[in-house]
Motif scaffolding. Structure first.
Motif, PDB file in Angstrom:
ATOM      1  N   ASP A   1      -3.453 -16.804  57.779  1.00  0.00           N
ATOM      2  CA  ASP A   1      -2.054 -16.369  57.715  1.00  0.00           C
ATOM      3  C   ASP A   1      -1.828 -15.135  58.605  1.00  0.00           C
ATOM      4  O   ASP A   1      -0.790 -15.039  59.274  1.00  0.00           O
ATOM      5  CB  ASP A   1      -1.650 -16.053  56.274  1.00  0.00           C
ATOM      6  CG  ASP A   1      -1.490 -17.314  55.431  1.00  0.00           C
ATOM      7  OD1 ASP A   1      -1.353 -18.407  56.047  1.00  0.00           O
ATOM      8  OD2 ASP A   1      -1.486 -17.204  54.198  1.00  0.00           O
ATOM      9  N   ASP A   2      -2.788 -14.216  58.601  1.00  0.00           N
ATOM     10  CA  ASP A   2      -2.665 -13.025  59.451  1.00  0.00           C
ATOM     11  C   ASP A   2      -2.677 -13.413  60.931  1.00  0.00           C
ATOM     12  O   ASP A   2      -1.909 -12.874  61.738  1.00  0.00           O
ATOM     13  CB  ASP A   2      -3.804 -12.044  59.170  1.00  0.00           C
ATOM     14  CG  ASP A   2      -3.670 -11.362  57.822  1.00  0.00           C
ATOM     15  OD1 ASP A   2      -2.555 -11.426  57.238  1.00  0.00           O
ATOM     16  OD2 ASP A   2      -4.651 -10.768  57.363  1.00  0.00           O
ATOM     17  N   LEU A   3      -3.557 -14.333  61.299  1.00  0.00           N
ATOM     18  CA  LEU A   3      -3.643 -14.808  62.677  1.00  0.00           C
ATOM     19  C   LEU A   3      -2.349 -15.505  63.095  1.00  0.00           C
ATOM     20  O   LEU A   3      -1.815 -15.260  64.178  1.00  0.00           O
ATOM     21  CB  LEU A   3      -4.841 -15.750  62.844  1.00  0.00           C
ATOM     22  CG  LEU A   3      -5.121 -16.217  64.263  1.00  0.00           C
ATOM     23  CD1 LEU A   3      -5.371 -15.044  65.190  1.00  0.00           C
ATOM     24  CD2 LEU A   3      -6.286 -17.179  64.268  1.00  0.00           C
ATOM     25  N   LYS A   4      -1.811 -16.353  62.201  1.00  0.00           N
ATOM     26  CA  LYS A   4      -0.559 -17.046  62.493  1.00  0.00           C
ATOM     27  C   LYS A   4       0.580 -16.046  62.664  1.00  0.00           C
ATOM     28  O   LYS A   4       1.424 -16.184  63.545  1.00  0.00           O
ATOM     29  CB  LYS A   4      -0.229 -18.043  61.383  1.00  0.00           C
ATOM     30  CG  LYS A   4      -1.104 -19.266  61.388  1.00  0.00           C
ATOM     31  CD  LYS A   4      -0.735 -20.204  60.251  1.00  0.00           C
ATOM     32  CE  LYS A   4      -1.673 -21.401  60.215  1.00  0.00           C
ATOM     33  NZ  LYS A   4      -1.374 -22.305  59.100  1.00  0.00           N
ATOM     34  N   THR A   5       0.600 -15.024  61.833  1.00  0.00           N
ATOM     35  CA  THR A   5       1.638 -14.000  61.924  1.00  0.00           C
ATOM     36  C   THR A   5       1.522 -13.253  63.252  1.00  0.00           C
ATOM     37  O   THR A   5       2.533 -13.003  63.925  1.00  0.00           O
ATOM     38  CB  THR A   5       1.527 -13.020  60.745  1.00  0.00           C
ATOM     39  OG1 THR A   5       1.673 -13.742  59.523  1.00  0.00           O
ATOM     40  CG2 THR A   5       2.579 -11.924  60.833  1.00  0.00           C
TER      41      THR A   5
ATOM     42  N   GLU B   1       4.361 -13.240  66.116  1.00  0.00           N
ATOM     43  CA  GLU B   1       4.924 -11.979  66.598  1.00  0.00           C
ATOM     44  C   GLU B   1       4.721 -11.817  68.107  1.00  0.00           C
ATOM     45  O   GLU B   1       5.611 -11.334  68.820  1.00  0.00           O
ATOM     46  CB  GLU B   1       4.300 -10.801  65.842  1.00  0.00           C
ATOM     47  CG  GLU B   1       4.760 -10.693  64.397  1.00  0.00           C
ATOM     48  CD  GLU B   1       4.004  -9.626  63.620  1.00  0.00           C
ATOM     49  OE1 GLU B   1       3.074  -9.010  64.184  1.00  0.00           O
ATOM     50  OE2 GLU B   1       4.344  -9.403  62.446  1.00  0.00           O
ATOM     51  N   PHE B   2       3.549 -12.231  68.565  1.00  0.00           N
ATOM     52  CA  PHE B   2       3.274 -12.152  70.002  1.00  0.00           C
ATOM     53  C   PHE B   2       4.225 -13.065  70.776  1.00  0.00           C
ATOM     54  O   PHE B   2       4.809 -12.663  71.783  1.00  0.00           O
ATOM     55  CB  PHE B   2       1.811 -12.537  70.276  1.00  0.00           C
ATOM     56  CG  PHE B   2       1.481 -12.558  71.744  1.00  0.00           C
ATOM     57  CD1 PHE B   2       1.317 -11.370  72.439  1.00  0.00           C
ATOM     58  CD2 PHE B   2       1.337 -13.764  72.423  1.00  0.00           C
ATOM     59  CE1 PHE B   2       1.007 -11.387  73.789  1.00  0.00           C
ATOM     60  CE2 PHE B   2       1.038 -13.788  73.767  1.00  0.00           C
ATOM     61  CZ  PHE B   2       0.871 -12.594  74.456  1.00  0.00           C
ATOM     62  N   ARG B   3       4.392 -14.274  70.296  1.00  0.00           N
ATOM     63  CA  ARG B   3       5.316 -15.214  70.949  1.00  0.00           C
ATOM     64  C   ARG B   3       6.740 -14.669  70.955  1.00  0.00           C
ATOM     65  O   ARG B   3       7.449 -14.762  71.957  1.00  0.00           O
ATOM     66  CB  ARG B   3       5.283 -16.571  70.246  1.00  0.00           C
ATOM     67  CG  ARG B   3       4.081 -17.396  70.577  1.00  0.00           C
ATOM     68  CD  ARG B   3       4.178 -18.741  69.925  1.00  0.00           C
ATOM     69  NE  ARG B   3       3.026 -19.566  70.258  1.00  0.00           N
ATOM     70  CZ  ARG B   3       2.722 -20.710  69.690  1.00  0.00           C
ATOM     71  NH1 ARG B   3       3.505 -21.177  68.715  1.00  0.00           N
ATOM     72  NH2 ARG B   3       1.681 -21.391  70.065  1.00  0.00           N
TER      73      ARG B   3
ATOM     74  N   VAL C   1       6.904 -11.892  73.542  1.00  0.00           N
ATOM     75  CA  VAL C   1       6.889 -12.436  74.909  1.00  0.00           C
ATOM     76  C   VAL C   1       8.231 -13.097  75.219  1.00  0.00           C
ATOM     77  O   VAL C   1       8.792 -12.909  76.309  1.00  0.00           O
ATOM     78  CB  VAL C   1       5.717 -13.431  75.087  1.00  0.00           C
ATOM     79  CG1 VAL C   1       5.850 -14.205  76.380  1.00  0.00           C
ATOM     80  CG2 VAL C   1       4.380 -12.689  75.041  1.00  0.00           C
ATOM     81  N   ALA C   2       8.769 -13.842  74.264  1.00  0.00           N
ATOM     82  CA  ALA C   2      10.056 -14.503  74.466  1.00  0.00           C
ATOM     83  C   ALA C   2      11.156 -13.463  74.702  1.00  0.00           C
ATOM     84  O   ALA C   2      12.002 -13.635  75.589  1.00  0.00           O
ATOM     85  CB  ALA C   2      10.399 -15.390  73.272  1.00  0.00           C
ATOM     86  N   ALA C   3      11.133 -12.377  73.952  1.00  0.00           N
ATOM     87  CA  ALA C   3      12.134 -11.322  74.131  1.00  0.00           C
ATOM     88  C   ALA C   3      11.980 -10.658  75.503  1.00  0.00           C
ATOM     89  O   ALA C   3      12.975 -10.395  76.199  1.00  0.00           O
ATOM     90  CB  ALA C   3      12.020 -10.291  73.018  1.00  0.00           C
ATOM     91  N   ASP C   4      10.731 -10.402  75.902  1.00  0.00           N
ATOM     92  CA  ASP C   4      10.489  -9.811  77.222  1.00  0.00           C
ATOM     93  C   ASP C   4      10.957 -10.747  78.335  1.00  0.00           C
ATOM     94  O   ASP C   4      11.572 -10.311  79.312  1.00  0.00           O
ATOM     95  CB  ASP C   4       9.006  -9.487  77.417  1.00  0.00           C
ATOM     96  CG  ASP C   4       8.542  -8.295  76.591  1.00  0.00           C
ATOM     97  OD1 ASP C   4       9.423  -7.566  76.077  1.00  0.00           O
ATOM     98  OD2 ASP C   4       7.321  -8.113  76.461  1.00  0.00           O
ATOM     99  N   LEU C   5      10.657 -12.026  78.203  1.00  0.00           N
ATOM    100  CA  LEU C   5      11.089 -12.997  79.207  1.00  0.00           C
ATOM    101  C   LEU C   5      12.609 -13.082  79.277  1.00  0.00           C
ATOM    102  O   LEU C   5      13.195 -13.146  80.364  1.00  0.00           O
ATOM    103  CB  LEU C   5      10.505 -14.384  78.912  1.00  0.00           C
ATOM    104  CG  LEU C   5       9.032 -14.576  79.258  1.00  0.00           C
ATOM    105  CD1 LEU C   5       8.559 -15.941  78.778  1.00  0.00           C
ATOM    106  CD2 LEU C   5       8.813 -14.427  80.748  1.00  0.00           C
ATOM    107  N   GLU C   6      13.255 -13.065  78.135  1.00  0.00           N
ATOM    108  CA  GLU C   6      14.717 -13.111  78.107  1.00  0.00           C
ATOM    109  C   GLU C   6      15.304 -11.881  78.802  1.00  0.00           C
ATOM    110  O   GLU C   6      16.254 -11.987  79.586  1.00  0.00           O
ATOM    111  CB  GLU C   6      15.214 -13.195  76.664  1.00  0.00           C
ATOM    112  CG  GLU C   6      16.715 -13.388  76.553  1.00  0.00           C
ATOM    113  CD  GLU C   6      17.159 -13.543  75.103  1.00  0.00           C
ATOM    114  OE1 GLU C   6      18.309 -13.177  74.837  1.00  0.00           O
ATOM    115  OE2 GLU C   6      16.363 -14.018  74.270  1.00  0.00           O
TER     116      GLU C   6
END
Length: 85
Positions: free
Chosen positions: A4-8, A12-14, A17-22
């Motif tokens: 669950d920690d890894l998935k979180t 969060e990383f995705r 990255v999506a916010a940075d790309l936007e």
């Protein structure tokens, strides 16, 4: 590290990255708009300069034509004096 920690972390990383790309896409769009505006301004300036140059050339040609007409009259007068027949 639990799954669950890894998935979180991945989620969060995705999201990050999506916010940075936007944000980068917005910057690129803004830059593209600015470049289009500047190109439009340059095109207008070039067209105006060409139009002005054309007007100046036309005025010069008119003066040249007037001078040629004056010279033709003088040449005709000289020819008449040289050939009185």
């Amino acid at each position: 590290m639990p799954d669950d920690d890894l998935k979180t972390m991945v989620r969060e990383f995705r999201a990050s990255v999506a916010a940075d790309l936007e944000a980068q896409h917005r910057r690129i769009d803004d830059l593209s708009d600015e470049i289009r505006r500047r190109i439009g301004t340059a095109e207008t300036a070039i067209v105006n300069e060409i139009r002005d140059l054309g007007g100046r050339i036309d005025r010069r040609l008119e003066r040249v034509e007037i001078r040629i007409g004056e010279i033709d009259l003088r040449v005709d007068s000289i020819e008449q004096h040289l050939d009185p027949s």
